[in-house]
Scaffold this motif. Structure first.
Motif, PDB file in Angstrom:
ATOM      1  N   VAL A  95      98.132 -34.735  -5.405  1.00 20.25           N
ATOM      2  CA  VAL A  95      97.104 -34.725  -6.665  1.00 20.25           C
ATOM      3  C   VAL A  95      97.758 -34.643  -8.217  1.00 20.25           C
ATOM      4  CG1 VAL A  95      95.272 -33.696  -7.577  1.00 20.25           C
ATOM      5  CG2 VAL A  95      95.410 -34.355  -4.933  1.00 20.25           C
TER       6      VAL A  95
ATOM      7  N   LEU B 139      88.971 -33.615  -8.794  1.00 19.51           N
ATOM      8  CA  LEU B 139      90.000 -34.493  -9.151  1.00 19.51           C
ATOM      9  C   LEU B 139      89.886 -35.304 -10.549  1.00 19.51           C
ATOM     10  CD1 LEU B 139      89.865 -36.209  -5.522  1.00 19.51           C
ATOM     11  CD2 LEU B 139      91.786 -34.791  -6.519  1.00 19.51           C
TER      12      LEU B 139
ATOM     13  N   ILE C  82      93.699 -40.802  -1.136  1.00 23.67           N
ATOM     14  CA  ILE C  82      93.191 -39.249  -1.147  1.00 23.67           C
ATOM     15  C   ILE C  82      91.925 -39.501  -0.045  1.00 23.67           C
ATOM     16  CG2 ILE C  82      91.455 -37.932  -2.153  1.00 23.67           C
ATOM     17  CD1 ILE C  82      93.971 -37.373  -3.184  1.00 23.67           C
TER      18      ILE C  82
END
Length: 199
Positions: free
Chosen positions: A12, A148, A126
């Motif tokens: 991420v 996110l 993801i």
């Protein structure tokens, strides 16, 4: 939902912080207007990114199966838009006129996410590899998309602040052209990489 570990968090943060259309354009806007005037553009990016991630979570199980052509189509549309951004970056005069002000609008940041194939690939990865089944519980889905999106906002803010820090060098014509060219080339590279030229 699969266990979230250091590999997921590393993916991420590294993916979000590395150069891409969001970060590079944010640096460019930061140079042009400074951070405060660029904030609405950054909020547009974060809002659009939230919507993109939400869509990826909901559609991750069916998009590639039922419409594999959509990913290929979006890839070229996104690359074309990024090349347009590269042209606008290269030709930026760094004078805050009406045309330039529109470049840093909320809607421009939002629109970038609509045709951002890197964001699509990121979201699909993801929700098909790390957060499998996140869409089964609304609380999970909302929590992860908010998290996110916040990471995205932090990333584009850092890049915009970097752009604002070097804004004073834009009075030098040679420095301006060099930085414009560098940012434009980075955007063009991103577009070419998205369509698979370097695979």
């Amino acid at each position: 939902m699969e266990f979230v570990n250091a590999t997921f968090l590393s993916f991420v943060f590294v993916t979000t912080m590395t150069p891409g259309p969001n970060n590079i354009s944010s640096a460019s806007m930061g140079m042009l207007f400074g951070y405060q005037q660029t904030l609405k553009y950054l909020l547009g990016i974060a809002s659009g990114f939230f919507l993109l991630l939400f869509a990826c979570a909901v559609l991750s199980s069916s998009l590639l199966y039922y419409a594999p052509w959509a990913q290929q189509y979006l890839k070229y549309v996104g690359a074309a838009y990024i090349v347009w951004l590269a042209y606008k970056t290269f030709s930026a005069s760094y004078v805050a006129n009406q045309e330039n002000t529109q470049l840093a609008s909320y809607s421009r940041g939002l629109l970038l996410q609509v045709v951002n194939p890197k964001g699509l690939f990121y979201g699909m990865t993801i929700f098909t590899s790390f957060l499998v089944g996140a869409n089964e519980k609304p609380v999970w889905l909302l929590s992860w998309t908010v998290f996110l999106s916040l990471v995205c906002f932090v990333s584009v803010s850092i890049w915009a602040l970097f752009g604002a820090m070097i804004q004073k060098y834009m009075k030098n014509e040679k420095a301006k052209m060099a930085i414009n060219a560098l940012l434009s080339l980075a955007l063009v590279y991103t577009a070419l990489d998205i369509i698979g030229l370097f695979d």
